[in-house]
Every structure is written in C-alpha cells, then in structure tokens.
Design a protein around this motif. Structure first.
Motif, PDB file in Angstrom:
ATOM      1  N   UNK A  43      50.403 -97.298 -69.343  1.00 12.45           N
ATOM      2  CA  UNK A  43      49.557 -97.600 -68.182  1.00 12.45           C
ATOM      3  C   UNK A  43      49.671 -99.080 -67.829  1.00 12.45           C
ATOM      4  N   UNK A  44      49.648 -99.940 -68.848  1.00 15.45           N
ATOM      5  CA  UNK A  44      49.746-101.377 -68.596  1.00 15.45           C
ATOM      6  C   UNK A  44      51.039-101.767 -67.911  1.00 15.45           C
ATOM      7  N   UNK A  45      52.145-101.157 -68.323  1.00 15.69           N
ATOM      8  CA  UNK A  45      53.430-101.483 -67.683  1.00 15.69           C
ATOM      9  C   UNK A  45      53.483-100.945 -66.258  1.00 15.69           C
ATOM     10  N   UNK A  46      52.879 -99.777 -66.018  1.00 16.49           N
ATOM     11  CA  UNK A  46      52.846 -99.251 -64.647  1.00 16.49           C
ATOM     12  C   UNK A  46      52.042-100.177 -63.728  1.00 16.49           C
ATOM     13  N   UNK A  47      50.863-100.573 -64.169  1.00 23.71           N
ATOM     14  CA  UNK A  47      50.013-101.441 -63.345  1.00 23.71           C
ATOM     15  C   UNK A  47      50.702-102.769 -63.079  1.00 23.71           C
ATOM     16  N   UNK A  48      51.262-103.374 -64.127  1.00 23.33           N
ATOM     17  CA  UNK A  48      51.916-104.668 -63.961  1.00 23.33           C
ATOM     18  C   UNK A  48      53.164-104.573 -63.096  1.00 23.33           C
ATOM     19  N   UNK A  49      53.911-103.479 -63.226  1.00 25.07           N
ATOM     20  CA  UNK A  49      55.128-103.311 -62.422  1.00 25.07           C
ATOM     21  C   UNK A  49      54.800-103.256 -60.939  1.00 25.07           C
ATOM     22  N   UNK A  50      53.634-102.701 -60.607  1.00 23.08           N
ATOM     23  CA  UNK A  50      53.206-102.676 -59.203  1.00 23.08           C
ATOM     24  C   UNK A  50      52.623-104.023 -58.790  1.00 23.08           C
ATOM     25  N   UNK A  51      51.687-104.555 -59.616  1.00 24.80           N
ATOM     26  CA  UNK A  51      50.974-105.776 -59.237  1.00 24.80           C
ATOM     27  C   UNK A  51      51.867-107.007 -59.267  1.00 24.80           C
ATOM     28  N   UNK A  88      56.671-102.820 -57.365  1.00 22.55           N
ATOM     29  CA  UNK A  88      57.427-101.564 -57.451  1.00 22.55           C
ATOM     30  C   UNK A  88      56.621-100.378 -56.945  1.00 22.55           C
ATOM     31  N   UNK A  89      57.346 -99.371 -56.444  1.00 27.68           N
ATOM     32  CA  UNK A  89      56.705 -98.135 -56.027  1.00 27.68           C
ATOM     33  C   UNK A  89      56.466 -97.237 -57.249  1.00 27.68           C
ATOM     34  N   UNK A  90      55.867 -96.085 -57.039  1.00 25.08           N
ATOM     35  CA  UNK A  90      55.452 -95.215 -58.145  1.00 25.08           C
ATOM     36  C   UNK A  90      56.633 -94.753 -58.996  1.00 25.08           C
ATOM     37  N   UNK A  91      57.755 -94.413 -58.365  1.00 27.29           N
ATOM     38  CA  UNK A  91      58.915 -93.949 -59.126  1.00 27.29           C
ATOM     39  C   UNK A  91      59.450 -95.035 -60.056  1.00 27.29           C
ATOM     40  N   UNK A  92      59.536 -96.257 -59.535  1.00 26.71           N
ATOM     41  CA  UNK A  92      60.055 -97.358 -60.358  1.00 26.71           C
ATOM     42  C   UNK A  92      59.055 -97.726 -61.462  1.00 26.71           C
ATOM     43  N   UNK A  93      57.768 -97.632 -61.160  1.00 27.88           N
ATOM     44  CA  UNK A  93      56.752 -97.885 -62.195  1.00 27.88           C
ATOM     45  C   UNK A  93      56.923 -96.901 -63.351  1.00 27.88           C
ATOM     46  N   UNK A  94      57.138 -95.645 -63.004  1.00 24.14           N
ATOM     47  CA  UNK A  94      57.296 -94.624 -64.046  1.00 24.14           C
ATOM     48  C   UNK A  94      58.550 -94.897 -64.881  1.00 24.14           C
ATOM     49  N   UNK A  95      59.632 -95.367 -64.230  1.00 30.19           N
ATOM     50  CA  UNK A  95      60.854 -95.640 -64.976  1.00 30.19           C
ATOM     51  C   UNK A  95      60.650 -96.805 -65.954  1.00 30.19           C
ATOM     52  N   UNK A  96      59.890 -97.807 -65.529  1.00 30.32           N
ATOM     53  CA  UNK A  96      59.598 -98.935 -66.424  1.00 30.32           C
ATOM     54  C   UNK A  96      58.788 -98.447 -67.623  1.00 30.32           C
TER      55      UNK A  96
END
Length: 529
Positions: A209-217, A221-229
């Motif tokens: 979750x932390x990497x998804x939030x940070x990847x966006x903020x 990044x969009x949702x697909x790229x957040x998930x890949x990270x």
C-alpha cells in the motif's frame, strides 16, 4: 480461597497477556511457572484490598459522585480491539472496522486518530498542530502518520501465517542510508518505531500500500503502474527469501556502496557528498562551533548539559558500548557532551513527541568532527493488541525498538539503545551526515521498480534474521516460502487486498480533512458520567 493458576493449562503467551493486563513488572524474563505465581500473588492482593485496582468493586454499589472539578475519563477502545483481534485469530467471524462505510467509517477514523494522539491533543503545541496540518495536506503523509488506523483494520488477520519480527511501518521512506557499527554508510530498513512480532504478511501488505500511494503522490503514476511497483516490492521479497532459505547468508549481508544496486549506490554517493564539517556548520553549530545554534528547528537547553552528560555516560556503561576514538574529546580524551538542544518539527508519525540532540566533542576539539546523538521518545507499537497473539513478546517501548534494530540490521549503529528520561522511554541513536532516505520524486519509472524490488529484498533479510538474532526459535524461511505457495496466487491476493486498502486510505483521508476543517482534533473523546 483463590484458585491457583495452573501454568500447564496455559500457553506462555496467554500468561503474558494476563500479566500485562495486571501490570506485573519483570514479566518478560519470567518462566511460565513464575508468571503463574506472580498472577496468583496479584490476585490474592486484590482480594485483600491491597492492590491498586477497582476490579473487585461490586457492580451493585452506588455510582461514585463526580464533582464539577473532576475530569471525565478519556475514551479508549484498546481493550475492545484486543478482544476483537483474539476472536478473529481464533477463527471467529467478526465485524471489522474496514467493513464500515459512510458516516460510521468517518466516526471511526475520527475516534481512532483522537485516541492515538491523545497526549498531543491534550497538550497542544506547534508540532502537534503541524502534524495534523501535514496529514491534511498529503494522503502519503496521512498514511504514514496513522498506523493505528491501518492496523485496526487488520486486527487478528493472518493468524495462521508464520510470525516474524515485523518492521511494522513499511513504506518507501522507511528504508535508507544510516551508519553501521564501523561508521560506514549502509542501506536497509531504518525506522523501528512500530516493530512487533506479527505475521510476515502484515509488513508486505503495508509495504505494498505504501509503495502504491507513494508511486502516485511522488511519482505521478496511474493505477496500473502503481500496481507494478508494488508487485516488484513483493517479488523482491519472495526472491530474496528463497535465496536466504538456500544459502543462509542473511547474517553476512550489509548493503554498502561497493555491493549495492545502482539506484542505491547513487543514493549513498548523494548522501556522502557533504562531509561532516560542512554538515555540522550548515545544520547545527553556532558561530563559535561550541554549541547548538538557536533556530526554528533547534532550541538549545544548555543548562541541562551536565544532566545529559551523566545520563549518556550511564547509557554507555549500562549497554557495555565500546566508545570509538571518534567519540572521544581531543581535549580530555574522554566522552564530552558540549551542548544539548530540543529538536522541533521532525518526523511524521512521531511529530509532536519530545526529541533531543546531544553535541559530542570529537578528537579535533575544534568542532569539525563533532558527533550528534539523538534521544527520541518511544511510543507503544500500533500493532500491540492487534497482532494475533504469539509467544514472542517484547515489553517496553524503547527496549522493543532497540531489540528490533539489533535483529534487523547486521552490525548497525553502535549507539542504538534505550534510556529513561523525565519518566519517559527514549530510544538513542547517532545522526550522521549521510543518514537519510531517497528522494522519491527524483526516481524515473524504471528506477521506481528497481528501488521497490531492492526494498522488498531488504525486508526479507530483516524477516530472515528473526530466527538468528530475534526470539523466533525455528527456521523462518522454509515456513514463509511454504505459506507463499502457490506464489502467483499469493501475489495476486496480496495486491488485490492492497488495492482495496489503498482506496480505503484515500477515503479515510477525505474524512480526516473534513473533520480537521471543522476543528475535530482540538479535543479528545471523553467518557461523561
């Protein structure tokens, strides 16, 4: 006659829970038999009316008279959530806070944040106000500063999974560069405030979750790229855990500039570019280089220098720390605390809690090689009372954090430890010119994925050390690998859970902002009679 506690009828974890609730000191070092005897002694004292407890009050007695001057109790749901966690860990079907929606979820968010920040709200200061403003302005900061809210949604979850010493607060900025025992820059997990023995999946879920939030903020990044990270983070963990299960090298690994991936080598180079002399002059020294300068971040309290000198000397003696030559004054040949200041405005989760810096004179005695030692007030882990019960129990606050640092890092900061100051528990550590985390907004999309994978591998090493330097008494790696199989299903489930949690964090942040704008966090919830 009070019935005696049979130690053979209980697990040690159950007896520890009872001892903790009875506030029995020294329980961490007691055997099952000693715990049972201590519980029996406390029960006998309570029956005779000698114990400082009202647990034996007759519920039919008249309610006590509350005078106008008497302050109502602060509302607490700690015990309710402990009961919830135990019930869920037993396999009972229970209703969790994450099932709440709409206004009821908003009330839960408000109550949890008020409860978690009770002391800071009751004693308002600029740091407390700054923390709430920081949480208001950024969903990433909100996530970082509300661990209790996150873990109440997990209460008792994954009880069947292997237990390790978790970091407790995994996100991209809780990995970084820090000094080793030899004053060499190393990379790894670097914040142990929430460390606790819990299912290994708890760290992976919060980390994803932390990497998804940070990847966006921070990465846009969009949702697909957040998930890949996030997936790279999880895959990095799995691959490293598989490697440690095969070659058992977790006790030998320090990630240094000479053996780190390129993205970490660059980080270490960036952090070591400025020397100690320039760092001290830029951030800490006054014009004479004898004391801390006074500014918005540092408030000198020079009158307490002798007090902190004695306190730190006792800390060194109690922990049998061998002082390196770089910590000895060139004038006296001994440890010399030159000055003390209070540090303001630092951290996210810990913002508003007392923090002190000690200025130690170095061998040059001209200020160019002084050391900075930090005293940071420790808090109760957000996982306490929420993680599934286990036999691996750590008492105290700073002692728990010190234990985690000693387990998670191979030859980490030699000054890391615990101390009591002003009746509170503080952790001790060295600050260094190169201590710090990565600048997330400088990472390219490709570097984000590499960084996430590296952090996943670093977390796996920390978990693998749970059975080497930690309390776990059996090989962790085979159990974790077995729990992960089939890997594709495990990764898919974990990412799906994390995406749902991400949506919940964003909705909770909106609730928090609305409440903050209405002044909800200037008071705490009270029990009125």
């Amino acid at each position: 006659m009070t019935e005696k506690t049979d130690p053979e009828a209980h697990t040690r974890a159950e007896l520890m829970d009872q001892a903790r609730e009875a506030d029995i000191s020294g329980r961490n070092s007691m055997s099952k038999k000693e715990l049972a005897e201590a519980l029996d002694m406390r029960a006998a004292a309570a029956k005779e009316g000698d114990a400082d407890t009202d647990s034996d009050l007759d519920p039919t007695d008249e309610a006590p008279v509350v005078t106008p001057e008497a302050k109502p109790d602060t509302a607490s749901r700690v015990e309710a959530f402990r009961d919830l966690s135990r019930a869920r860990a037993r396999g009972e079907m229970v209703f969790l806070p994450r099932h709440l929606t709409g206004h009821e979820r908003r009330i839960h968010v408000r109550q949890t944040i008020r409860e978690d920040h009770e002391t800071r709200i009751a004693r308002p200061n600029s740091d407390a106000r700054e923390k709430f403003a920081k949480l208001h302005d950024s969903v990433f900061s909100f996530f970082r500063g509300t661990s209790l809210l996150f873990y109440r949604d997990l209460a008792g979850e994954d009880a069947l999974m292997p237990t390790v010493l978790t970091l407790g607060d995994v996100h991209p900025e809780n990995f970084g560069v820090m000094p080793s025992a030899d004053d060499v820059p190393i990379f790894g997990v670097n914040d142990f405030d929430e460390a606790f023995y819990a299912p290994f999946t708890w760290d992976l879920k919060r980390g994803a979750v932390g990497f998804m939030i940070a990847a966006e903020a921070e990465g846009g990044m969009d949702a697909d790229k957040q998930r890949r990270v996030a997936e790279e983070f999880v895959r990095g963990y799995v691959d490293a855990m598989r490697r440690y299960a095969t070659d058992a090298t977790e006790q030998q690994g320090q990630m240094r500039q000479d053996n780190a991936p390129k993205v970490i080598r660059q980080l270490i180079e960036d952090k070591t570019e400025e020397g100690r002399d320039a760092w001290l002059a830029r951030k800490y020294h006054d014009e004479q280089r004898r004391r801390f300068r006074a500014d918005d971040e540092h408030v000198p309290i020079s009158s307490r220098t002798e007090e902190f000198q004695a306190l730190f000397e006792q800390f060194i003696a109690d922990n049998d720390i061998e002082l390196p030559d770089r910590a000895l004054s060139g004038e006296t040949g001994a440890l010399k605390v030159k000055d003390v200041c209070q540090r303001l405005g630092q951290g996210t989760a810990s913002l508003g809690l007392p923090r002190y810096y000690l200025l130690l004179e170095g061998p040059a005695a001209d200020g160019s090689d002084d050391l900075i030692i930090e005293f940071k007030q420790a808090r109760r882990s957000a996982l306490a009372g929420l993680a599934p019960p286990s036999e691996y129990v750590m008492d105290g606050s700073a002692e728990r954090i010190t234990h985690a640092q000693g387990v998670h890092l191979v030859r980490g900061d030699r000054f890391y430890g615990a101390i009591e100051l002003d009746g509170k528990s503080f952790m001790v550590r060295e600050r260094a010119p190169y201590r710090g985390d990565i600048d997330l907004d400088d990472l390219s999309k490709k570097e984000w994925r590499k960084y996430a994978r590296t952090c996943g591998a670093s977390l796996a090493q920390s978990h693998a050390l749970s059975d080497e330097a930690g309390l776990v008494d059996h090989d962790v790696e085979p159990d974790v690998l077995e729990a992960i199989e089939p890997e594709e299903l495990f990764v898919s489930d974990l990412l799906a859970w994390s995406e749902a949690a991400l949506a919940r964090v964003k909705a909770d942040h909106e609730h928090f902002k609305a409440d903050h704008d209405l002044g909800a966090f200037t008071s705490v919830d009270r029990v009125f009679r």
